[in-house]
Design a protein around this motif. Structure first.
Motif, PDB file in Angstrom:
ATOM      1  N   THR A   1       0.820  -1.205   0.000  1.00 44.02           N
ATOM      2  CA  THR A   1       0.000   0.000   0.000  1.00 44.02           C
ATOM      3  C   THR A   1       0.855   1.256   0.000  1.00 44.02           C
ATOM      4  N   GLY A   2       2.116   1.109   0.355  1.00 52.97           N
ATOM      5  CA  GLY A   2       3.019   2.246   0.331  1.00 52.97           C
ATOM      6  C   GLY A   2       3.162   2.960   1.653  1.00 52.97           C
ATOM      7  N   GLU A   3       2.502   2.506   2.680  1.00 48.56           N
ATOM      8  CA  GLU A   3       2.636   3.109   3.999  1.00 48.56           C
ATOM      9  C   GLU A   3       3.846   2.483   4.689  1.00 48.56           C
ATOM     10  N   CYS A   4       5.019   2.971   4.353  1.00 47.53           N
ATOM     11  CA  CYS A   4       6.269   2.398   4.822  1.00 47.53           C
ATOM     12  C   CYS A   4       6.358   2.414   6.346  1.00 47.53           C
ATOM     13  N   ASN A   5       6.845   1.293   6.898  1.00 44.86           N
ATOM     14  CA  ASN A   5       7.015   1.163   8.343  1.00 44.86           C
ATOM     15  C   ASN A   5       8.182   0.211   8.605  1.00 44.86           C
ATOM     16  N   VAL A   6       9.201   0.699   9.308  1.00 38.72           N
ATOM     17  CA  VAL A   6      10.378  -0.124   9.592  1.00 38.72           C
ATOM     18  C   VAL A   6      10.497  -0.523  11.058  1.00 38.72           C
TER      19      VAL A   6
ATOM     20  N   PRO B   1       7.218   9.295   1.865  1.00 42.87           N
ATOM     21  CA  PRO B   1       6.790   8.360   2.913  1.00 42.87           C
ATOM     22  C   PRO B   1       6.562   6.935   2.415  1.00 42.87           C
ATOM     23  N   GLN B   2       6.581   6.736   1.100  1.00 40.58           N
ATOM     24  CA  GLN B   2       6.395   5.398   0.525  1.00 40.58           C
ATOM     25  C   GLN B   2       7.723   4.731   0.189  1.00 40.58           C
ATOM     26  N   ARG B   3       8.848   5.359   0.563  1.00 43.48           N
ATOM     27  CA  ARG B   3      10.172   4.837   0.196  1.00 43.48           C
ATOM     28  C   ARG B   3      10.904   4.287   1.412  1.00 43.48           C
TER      29      ARG B   3
ATOM     30  N   GLN C   1       9.192  -5.576   0.939  1.00 45.30           N
ATOM     31  CA  GLN C   1       7.872  -6.170   1.163  1.00 45.30           C
ATOM     32  C   GLN C   1       7.445  -6.009   2.617  1.00 45.30           C
ATOM     33  N   GLN C   2       8.334  -6.323   3.548  1.00 47.46           N
ATOM     34  CA  GLN C   2       7.994  -6.274   4.968  1.00 47.46           C
ATOM     35  C   GLN C   2       7.760  -4.846   5.454  1.00 47.46           C
ATOM     36  N   ALA C   3       8.442  -3.881   4.844  1.00 47.20           N
ATOM     37  CA  ALA C   3       8.252  -2.479   5.216  1.00 47.20           C
ATOM     38  C   ALA C   3       7.012  -1.893   4.545  1.00 47.20           C
ATOM     39  N   ASN C   4       6.450  -2.621   3.574  1.00 49.06           N
ATOM     40  CA  ASN C   4       5.268  -2.169   2.843  1.00 49.06           C
ATOM     41  C   ASN C   4       5.578  -0.908   2.047  1.00 49.06           C
ATOM     42  N   ALA C   5       6.793  -0.828   1.494  1.00 53.69           N
ATOM     43  CA  ALA C   5       7.251   0.355   0.772  1.00 53.69           C
ATOM     44  C   ALA C   5       7.101   0.171  -0.733  1.00 53.69           C
TER      45      ALA C   5
ATOM     46  N   ARG D   1      21.340   1.101   8.788  1.00 54.90           N
ATOM     47  CA  ARG D   1      20.172   1.909   9.139  1.00 54.90           C
ATOM     48  C   ARG D   1      19.039   1.636   8.170  1.00 54.90           C
ATOM     49  N   LEU D   2      17.824   1.581   8.708  1.00 57.81           N
ATOM     50  CA  LEU D   2      16.601   1.412   7.909  1.00 57.81           C
ATOM     51  C   LEU D   2      15.657   2.543   8.292  1.00 57.81           C
ATOM     52  N   THR D   3      15.231   3.324   7.294  1.00 60.97           N
ATOM     53  CA  THR D   3      14.294   4.410   7.551  1.00 60.97           C
ATOM     54  C   THR D   3      13.299   4.507   6.404  1.00 60.97           C
TER      55      THR D   3
END
Length: 99
Positions: free
Chosen positions: A32-37, A80-82, A58-62, A95-97
């Motif tokens: 969906t593009g709502e990135c979350n790490v 915010p989708q990256r 895939q796991q970050a939904n990016a 680092r993951l952001t």
């Protein structure tokens, strides 16, 4: 090993695979593009292989991603989708952001 070339090859391979006449693979999960790490921080210290990077996206939904090595130029735009994956000289994830 320079990770940028395998990633470009992976992208090209994915584009070419879309041109094939075989049955499409089942999508793993809709992004969906709502990135979350938040749940990916345990991946710090891992070697950044092409397979792992694809899994992290895939796991970050990016919807998009970029891998940044020391000295790489990067735009300052916020997306915010990256998923941003920072690696060190040894291609270890440091680092993951999102953004």
């Amino acid at each position: 090993m320079d990770l940028r070339h395998p990633l470009a090859s992976l992208t090209l391979l994915a584009l070419l695979a879309g041109c094939s006449s075989s049955q499409p693979a089942q999508p793993a999960a809709e992004i969906t593009g709502e990135c979350n790490v938040d749940n990916l921080q345990d991946m710090l210290g891992q070697n950044a292989s092409a397979e792992l990077i694809e899994q992290l996206q895939q796991q970050a939904n990016a919807k998009t991603l970029r891998v940044l090595a020391p000295g790489d130029a990067a735009t300052m735009d916020y997306n915010p989708q990256r998923l941003n994956i920072d690696i060190d000289e040894s291609e270890v994830i440091i680092r993951l952001t999102c953004g």
